[in-house]
Scaffold this motif. Structure first.
Motif, mmCIF file in Angstrom:
data_model
loop_
_atom_site.group_PDB
_atom_site.id
_atom_site.type_symbol
_atom_site.label_atom_id
_atom_site.label_comp_id
_atom_site.label_asym_id
_atom_site.label_seq_id
_atom_site.Cartn_x
_atom_site.Cartn_y
_atom_site.Cartn_z
ATOM 1 N N GLY A 95 80.883 -58.993 17.393
ATOM 2 C CA GLY A 95 79.935 -59.161 16.299
ATOM 3 C C GLY A 95 80.013 -58.015 15.311
ATOM 4 O O GLY A 95 79.958 -58.218 14.094
ATOM 5 N N GLN A 96 80.167 -56.793 15.823
ATOM 6 C CA GLN A 96 80.298 -55.620 14.950
ATOM 7 C C GLN A 96 81.580 -55.696 14.124
ATOM 8 O O GLN A 96 81.589 -55.340 12.948
ATOM 9 C CB GLN A 96 80.287 -54.340 15.767
ATOM 10 C CG GLN A 96 78.944 -54.001 16.341
ATOM 11 C CD GLN A 96 79.003 -52.747 17.184
ATOM 12 O OE1 GLN A 96 80.056 -52.338 17.661
ATOM 13 N NE2 GLN A 96 77.842 -52.123 17.364
ATOM 14 N N LYS A 108 83.178 -58.454 13.237
ATOM 15 C CA LYS A 108 83.001 -59.525 12.264
ATOM 16 C C LYS A 108 82.145 -59.069 11.083
ATOM 17 O O LYS A 108 82.412 -59.427 9.933
ATOM 18 C CB LYS A 108 82.361 -60.736 12.932
ATOM 19 C CG LYS A 108 82.276 -61.948 12.064
ATOM 20 C CD LYS A 108 81.731 -63.127 12.837
ATOM 21 C CE LYS A 108 81.652 -64.362 11.970
ATOM 22 N NZ LYS A 108 81.121 -65.505 12.714
ATOM 23 N N GLU A 109 81.131 -58.263 11.337
ATOM 24 C CA GLU A 109 80.240 -57.769 10.285
ATOM 25 C C GLU A 109 80.772 -56.512 9.610
ATOM 26 O O GLU A 109 80.102 -55.927 8.764
ATOM 27 C CB GLU A 109 78.865 -57.492 10.879
ATOM 28 C CG GLU A 109 78.170 -58.735 11.376
ATOM 29 C CD GLU A 109 76.899 -58.425 12.150
ATOM 30 O OE1 GLU A 109 76.463 -57.250 12.174
ATOM 31 O OE2 GLU A 109 76.344 -59.358 12.741
ATOM 32 N N ARG A 110 81.977 -56.080 9.997
ATOM 33 C CA ARG A 110 82.629 -54.866 9.467
ATOM 34 C C ARG A 110 81.806 -53.612 9.727
ATOM 35 O O ARG A 110 81.770 -52.689 8.916
ATOM 36 C CB ARG A 110 82.941 -55.007 7.988
ATOM 37 C CG ARG A 110 83.964 -56.069 7.700
ATOM 38 C CD ARG A 110 84.536 -55.869 6.313
ATOM 39 N NE ARG A 110 85.628 -56.771 6.067
ATOM 40 C CZ ARG A 110 86.911 -56.465 6.203
ATOM 41 N NH1 ARG A 110 87.247 -55.280 6.603
ATOM 42 N NH2 ARG A 110 87.835 -57.335 5.942
ATOM 43 N N LYS A 111 81.125 -53.587 10.852
ATOM 44 C CA LYS A 111 80.365 -52.407 11.242
ATOM 45 C C LYS A 111 81.106 -51.579 12.286
ATOM 46 O O LYS A 111 80.735 -50.443 12.550
ATOM 47 C CB LYS A 111 78.989 -52.814 11.777
ATOM 48 C CG LYS A 111 78.099 -53.407 10.708
ATOM 49 C CD LYS A 111 76.753 -53.774 11.257
ATOM 50 C CE LYS A 111 75.873 -54.371 10.169
ATOM 51 N NZ LYS A 111 74.576 -54.796 10.698
#
Length: 85
Positions: free
Chosen positions: A22-23, A25-28
């Motif tokens: 998820g990180q 994918k969110e570019r975090k």
């Protein structure tokens, strides 16, 4: 871009893997580069900026400035003899 989840124990946790993806994918998530660290003085006496994998995006993709990037191998004699900044 390459990302690293961490240690082997995190790989065994479905929750940790899902959170990590998820990180990404969110570019975090922080990308991992096989790169030299950025030099202490990135600009030499001629005004040439030395970029590394870690500093490339911050400098070359900065929309507030123009940049021409020359990629070369440090041991390439032809690169150094034919191209002079």
């Amino acid at each position: 871009r390459r990302y690293r989840l961490g240690d082997r124990e995190a790989l065994q946790s479905a929750t940790a893997v899902k959170a990590f993806l998820g990180q990404v994918k969110e570019r975090k998530a922080e990308p991992r580069f096989r790169s030299e660290p950025a030099p202490e003085a990135p600009v030499d006496a001629r005004g040439v900026v030395t970029l590394t994998g870690r500093s490339f995006e911050d400098f070359a993709l900065d929309e507030s400035r123009d940049a021409l990037v020359f990629f070369h191998a440090p041991g390439c004699a032809k690169c150094h003899s034919e191209v002079e900044p």
